[in-house]
Enzyme design. Sequence first.
Site, PDB file in Angstrom:
ATOM      1  N   CYS A 113       0.815  -1.226   0.000  1.00  0.00           N
ATOM      2  CA  CYS A 113       0.000   0.000   0.000  1.00  0.00           C
ATOM      3  C   CYS A 113       0.842   1.267   0.000  1.00  0.00           C
ATOM      4  CB  CYS A 113      -0.955   0.004   1.184  1.00  0.00           C
ATOM      5  SG  CYS A 113      -2.088  -1.384   1.181  1.00  0.00           S
ATOM      6  N   HIS A 253      -3.288   7.211   2.683  1.00  0.00           N
ATOM      7  CA  HIS A 253      -3.683   5.940   2.075  1.00  0.00           C
ATOM      8  C   HIS A 253      -5.062   5.571   2.611  1.00  0.00           C
ATOM      9  CE1 HIS A 253      -4.014   1.837   0.978  1.00  0.00           C
ATOM     10  NE2 HIS A 253      -3.780   1.375   2.191  1.00  0.00           N
ATOM     11  N   ASN A 283     -10.198  -0.117  -0.267  1.00  0.00           N
ATOM     12  CA  ASN A 283      -8.733  -0.012  -0.229  1.00  0.00           C
ATOM     13  C   ASN A 283      -8.172  -0.531  -1.560  1.00  0.00           C
ATOM     14  OD1 ASN A 283      -5.992  -0.306   0.226  1.00  0.00           O
ATOM     15  ND2 ASN A 283      -6.214  -1.264   2.235  1.00  0.00           N
TER      16      ASN A 283
HETATM   17  N1  ACO Z   1     -19.014  -8.871   8.130  1.00  0.00           N
HETATM   18  C1  ACO Z   1     -19.525  -9.193   9.308  1.00  0.00           C
HETATM   19  N2  ACO Z   1     -18.800  -9.577  10.366  1.00  0.00           N
HETATM   20  C2  ACO Z   1     -17.481  -9.645  10.215  1.00  0.00           C
HETATM   21  C3  ACO Z   1     -16.862  -9.306   8.988  1.00  0.00           C
HETATM   22  C4  ACO Z   1     -17.672  -8.930   7.919  1.00  0.00           C
HETATM   23  N3  ACO Z   1     -17.187  -8.593   6.726  1.00  0.00           N
HETATM   24  N4  ACO Z   1     -15.531  -9.457   9.136  1.00  0.00           N
HETATM   25  C5  ACO Z   1     -15.315  -9.849  10.389  1.00  0.00           C
HETATM   26  N5  ACO Z   1     -16.475  -9.960  11.051  1.00  0.00           N
HETATM   27  C6  ACO Z   1     -16.701 -10.358  12.432  1.00  0.00           C
HETATM   28  C7  ACO Z   1     -15.554 -11.189  12.971  1.00  0.00           C
HETATM   29  O1  ACO Z   1     -15.706 -12.523  12.552  1.00  0.00           O
HETATM   30  C8  ACO Z   1     -15.712 -11.007  14.440  1.00  0.00           C
HETATM   31  O2  ACO Z   1     -16.769 -11.858  14.878  1.00  0.00           O
HETATM   32  P1  ACO Z   1     -16.604 -12.715  16.234  1.00  0.00           P
HETATM   33  O3  ACO Z   1     -16.430 -11.672  17.303  1.00  0.00           O
HETATM   34  O4  ACO Z   1     -17.881 -13.458  16.272  1.00  0.00           O
HETATM   35  O5  ACO Z   1     -15.382 -13.537  16.003  1.00  0.00           O
HETATM   36  C9  ACO Z   1     -16.215  -9.575  14.572  1.00  0.00           C
HETATM   37  O6  ACO Z   1     -16.699  -9.215  13.275  1.00  0.00           O
HETATM   38  C10 ACO Z   1     -15.141  -8.605  14.996  1.00  0.00           C
HETATM   39  O7  ACO Z   1     -13.969  -8.855  14.250  1.00  0.00           O
HETATM   40  P2  ACO Z   1     -12.665  -7.999  14.424  1.00  0.00           P
HETATM   41  O8  ACO Z   1     -11.622  -8.526  13.520  1.00  0.00           O
HETATM   42  O9  ACO Z   1     -12.361  -7.854  15.889  1.00  0.00           O
HETATM   43  O10 ACO Z   1     -13.186  -6.607  13.895  1.00  0.00           O
HETATM   44  P3  ACO Z   1     -12.458  -5.232  13.970  1.00  0.00           P
HETATM   45  O11 ACO Z   1     -13.286  -4.286  14.703  1.00  0.00           O
HETATM   46  O12 ACO Z   1     -11.025  -5.372  14.333  1.00  0.00           O
HETATM   47  O13 ACO Z   1     -12.504  -4.805  12.452  1.00  0.00           O
HETATM   48  C11 ACO Z   1     -11.088  -4.682  10.511  1.00  0.00           C
HETATM   49  C12 ACO Z   1     -11.859  -5.578  11.469  1.00  0.00           C
HETATM   50  C13 ACO Z   1     -12.055  -3.749   9.836  1.00  0.00           C
HETATM   51  C14 ACO Z   1     -10.393  -5.534   9.488  1.00  0.00           C
HETATM   52  C15 ACO Z   1     -10.056  -3.877  11.357  1.00  0.00           C
HETATM   53  O14 ACO Z   1      -9.264  -4.729  12.137  1.00  0.00           O
HETATM   54  C16 ACO Z   1      -9.197  -3.047  10.516  1.00  0.00           C
HETATM   55  O15 ACO Z   1      -9.633  -2.060   9.979  1.00  0.00           O
HETATM   56  N6  ACO Z   1      -7.899  -3.389  10.363  1.00  0.00           N
HETATM   57  C17 ACO Z   1      -6.993  -2.689   9.530  1.00  0.00           C
HETATM   58  C18 ACO Z   1      -6.656  -3.572   8.434  1.00  0.00           C
HETATM   59  C19 ACO Z   1      -6.652  -2.919   7.093  1.00  0.00           C
HETATM   60  O16 ACO Z   1      -7.327  -1.967   6.781  1.00  0.00           O
HETATM   61  N7  ACO Z   1      -5.833  -3.478   6.256  1.00  0.00           N
HETATM   62  C20 ACO Z   1      -5.699  -3.070   4.930  1.00  0.00           C
HETATM   63  C21 ACO Z   1      -4.368  -3.418   4.432  1.00  0.00           C
HETATM   64  S1  ACO Z   1      -3.156  -2.574   5.336  1.00  0.00           S
HETATM   65  C22 ACO Z   1      -3.365  -1.056   4.969  1.00  0.00           C
HETATM   66  O17 ACO Z   1      -3.837  -0.760   3.917  1.00  0.00           O
HETATM   67  C23 ACO Z   1      -2.995  -0.073   5.931  1.00  0.00           C
END
Ligand code: ACO
Length: 326
Positions: A113, A253, A283
């Site tokens: 990224c 980004h 993204n």
């Molecule tokens: N729809 C519904 N529920 C979902 C989904 C979905 N698409 N994805 C995950 N869940 C559920 C999970 O299974 C989990 O359920 P559980 O508690 O029953 O196990 C629950 O939602 C919470 O999951 P978390 O992973 O704790 O959710 P979080 O609040 O951390 O959000 C996310 C996840 C959005 C990926 C977050 O961690 C994030 O934004 N991370 C940054 C990663 C990123 O953007 N990466 C891109 C590449 S790197 C970059 O570009 C910088």
Amino acid sequence: MIRARITGTGSYAPEKVVTNVDLEQFLDTNDEWIRTRTGIVERHLVVEGENTSDLATKAGRRALEMAGVDAADLDLIIVGTITGDYPWPATACIVQSNLGAVNAGAFDLSAACSGFLYALSTGVDRIMAGNAKKILVIGAEVFSRIVDWNDRNTCVLFGDGAGAVVLEASEGDHGVLSTHLYADGTQLELLYQPGFGTRVTPSAEGIARGDHFLKMQGNEVFKVAVRNMAEVARIALEANGMTTKDVSLFIPHQANIRILDATAKRIGLKDEQVYINVDRFGNTSAATIPIALDEVNRAGRLKTGDILLLDAFGGGFTWAAAVIRW
Ligand code: ACO
């Protein structure tokens, strides 16, 4: 003093738009979860036969048109991408051929990224060293072909697209003022694609395991991204004797809205200083910053003398920033 100035911008996203509601049709997810956790509403995805080089070529052509630069006058094409058409040769070579840039060198740059800012930095340095006068810098990705469409934790986050800028040598105070690159390879498995390179070679077992798909531990990536994007933004401003008050527009980004909000808050930027379009594109990795830059430029939002702060974080980990006087 010779500087690299951005004289043209361009972008292209595939015509096909997939909304969160569309994803609900085949995935255990819902529009509300995706909006609140990521800020994403829809993303553009390629159709069969449409490839990274096609998006990159279209974005590049638009940037050249705006700059009024003939492809034959380019000295170099750099494509920031980790989803090139082939493992090799470089997608930049396909773009070179598509555009007819017969006097240009061409290579891809792999920094996930952060790929566009790494590529921009490389182009700027070549111009400032007097080794090139006109460079096309592109960020282009087709993540829809490396995500597992059965994995709701990752597939909802990404989109496809490309953005480009033309850099030209220019005398004076306008242009890219500084670039700052960092990396930390100690935690690469928090965000990576295990196969298929020369470490994990292609096999039926590997495909069955999904080694060819992007893997991410979202929670961990989130924390490191915010910390490092805020830190490199501070370093970049300090290097130019500036503070957040000098920033006309912060173009981060576009990973997800919560990373952007947390980063902007940490460095003390106001909402109106931050550009956001993750809602419409998701993204797009190396393409997010040049797509955003092209949008604000074509909307007439940039005035001569404006200070832009560009900031990225991605797989590797890699992170980077650039300060531009428009
Ligand atoms: N729809 C519904 N529920 C979902 C989904 C979905 N698409 N994805 C995950 N869940 C559920 C999970 O299974 C989990 O359920 P559980 O508690 O029953 O196990 C629950 O939602 C919470 O999951 P978390 O992973 O704790 O959710 P979080 O609040 O951390 O959000 C996310 C996840 C959005 C990926 C977050 O961690 C994030 O934004 N991370 C940054 C990663 C990123 O953007 N990466 C891109 C590449 S790197 C970059 O570009 C910088």
